[in-house]
Each structure stands twice: as C-alpha cells, then as structure tokens.
Design a protein around this motif. Structure first.
Motif, short mmCIF file in Angstrom:
data_model
loop_
_atom_site.label_atom_id
_atom_site.label_comp_id
_atom_site.label_asym_id
_atom_site.label_seq_id
_atom_site.Cartn_x
_atom_site.Cartn_y
_atom_site.Cartn_z
N LEU A 25 0.83 -1.21 0.00
CA LEU A 25 0.00 0.00 0.00
C LEU A 25 0.86 1.25 0.00
O LEU A 25 0.55 2.23 -0.70
N ARG A 26 1.94 1.23 0.75
CA ARG A 26 2.86 2.37 0.79
C ARG A 26 3.45 2.62 -0.60
O ARG A 26 3.47 3.75 -1.09
N PHE A 28 2.25 1.55 -3.53
CA PHE A 28 1.19 1.94 -4.46
C PHE A 28 0.94 3.44 -4.37
O PHE A 28 0.77 4.11 -5.39
N ARG A 29 0.91 3.97 -3.15
CA ARG A 29 0.68 5.41 -2.97
C ARG A 29 1.85 6.22 -3.52
O ARG A 29 1.65 7.25 -4.16
N GLU A 30 3.07 5.77 -3.26
CA GLU A 30 4.27 6.53 -3.66
C GLU A 30 4.56 6.44 -5.15
O GLU A 30 4.91 7.44 -5.78
N ASN A 31 4.43 5.23 -5.72
CA ASN A 31 4.87 5.00 -7.10
C ASN A 31 3.74 4.71 -8.08
O ASN A 31 3.98 4.66 -9.28
N GLY A 32 2.56 4.45 -7.55
CA GLY A 32 1.46 4.03 -8.40
C GLY A 32 1.41 2.52 -8.50
O GLY A 32 2.42 1.83 -8.33
N TYR A 33 0.23 2.02 -8.78
CA TYR A 33 0.02 0.57 -8.86
C TYR A 33 0.85 -0.07 -9.96
O TYR A 33 1.54 -1.06 -9.74
N THR A 36 4.68 -0.35 -9.39
CA THR A 36 5.12 -1.14 -8.23
C THR A 36 5.18 -2.61 -8.62
O THR A 36 4.22 -3.16 -9.15
N LYS A 59 -0.21 -8.74 -7.32
CA LYS A 59 -0.58 -7.43 -6.78
C LYS A 59 -2.09 -7.34 -6.62
O LYS A 59 -2.58 -6.74 -5.66
N VAL A 63 -4.35 -6.13 -3.33
CA VAL A 63 -5.43 -5.13 -3.33
C VAL A 63 -6.71 -5.76 -2.79
O VAL A 63 -7.43 -5.14 -1.99
N ASN A 70 -10.61 -3.75 4.92
CA ASN A 70 -11.40 -2.54 5.12
C ASN A 70 -12.87 -2.87 5.31
O ASN A 70 -13.55 -2.27 6.15
#
Length: 98
Positions: A25-26, A28-33, A36, A59, A63, A70
């Motif tokens: 998740l980190r 994905f947020r930083e580099n995009g799905y 990564t 991947k 997800v 969640n």
C-alpha cells in the motif's frame, strides 16, 4: 486449491502478511500501482520475493486483501453502532423488531 489466506496462520505468518500488505500500500501510494512490482514490495517488507509470492500470488491479490480488511473493519464498526440502536422505520411509532 487452498490459498494461504484460507489457512490458519501462526502469529508470525500473520505479521509477515501484514508487513507485505503495508509495504504494498505504501508503494502503491508513492509509485502508483502499475510501477510497483512484487519484487519492490518484498524488498520494502524485508522478505524474499518468493516469500511475498507465497502469501500473495499477485498485486491484485494484495489489493483484494486491502478491500477485505477494510470491509471487515467497516462492518465491525457499523455493527457496534447498529446493534446499540433500535430500528426505526417510517410509519412505526415505536422501534420495530429486527
């Protein structure tokens, strides 16, 4: 075929899975799905690439785990609130039975 997610995991295995999900998740947020890779996720989680694939085949599965976690958290939070309140429906003067 049984997946790792369906097995009874040891506390250490659960910790490893959680570390892999958090790293994914980190990244994905930083580099995009798309940018990564599973290799990068494994490196970030401090596990071997093979170990990451042992717990998550792709991947997409990472997800899916995020969504399932969640959903379970949301359901637990809602259930606590909903169970504490009587149901009120239009037309009912008193709380309706469930």
């Amino acid at each position: 075929m049984t997946t790792v997610a369906e097995l009874e995991l040891t506390p250490r295995a659960e910790q490893t899975r959680a570390a892999i999900v958090a790293a994914a998740l980190r990244l994905f947020r930083e580099n995009g799905y798309e940018a990564t890779t599973m290799r990068a996720i494994a490196r970030e989680a401090d596990v071997s690439t093979g170990n990451a694939y042992y717990y998550f085949s792709s991947k997409e599965e990472l997800v899916q785990q995020f969504y399932e976690t969640n959903q379970a958290d949301h359901l637990a939070a809602c259930r606590e609130i909903l169970d504490a309140r009587p149901i009120s429906r239009p037309g009912c003067l008193a709380p309706c039975a469930r």
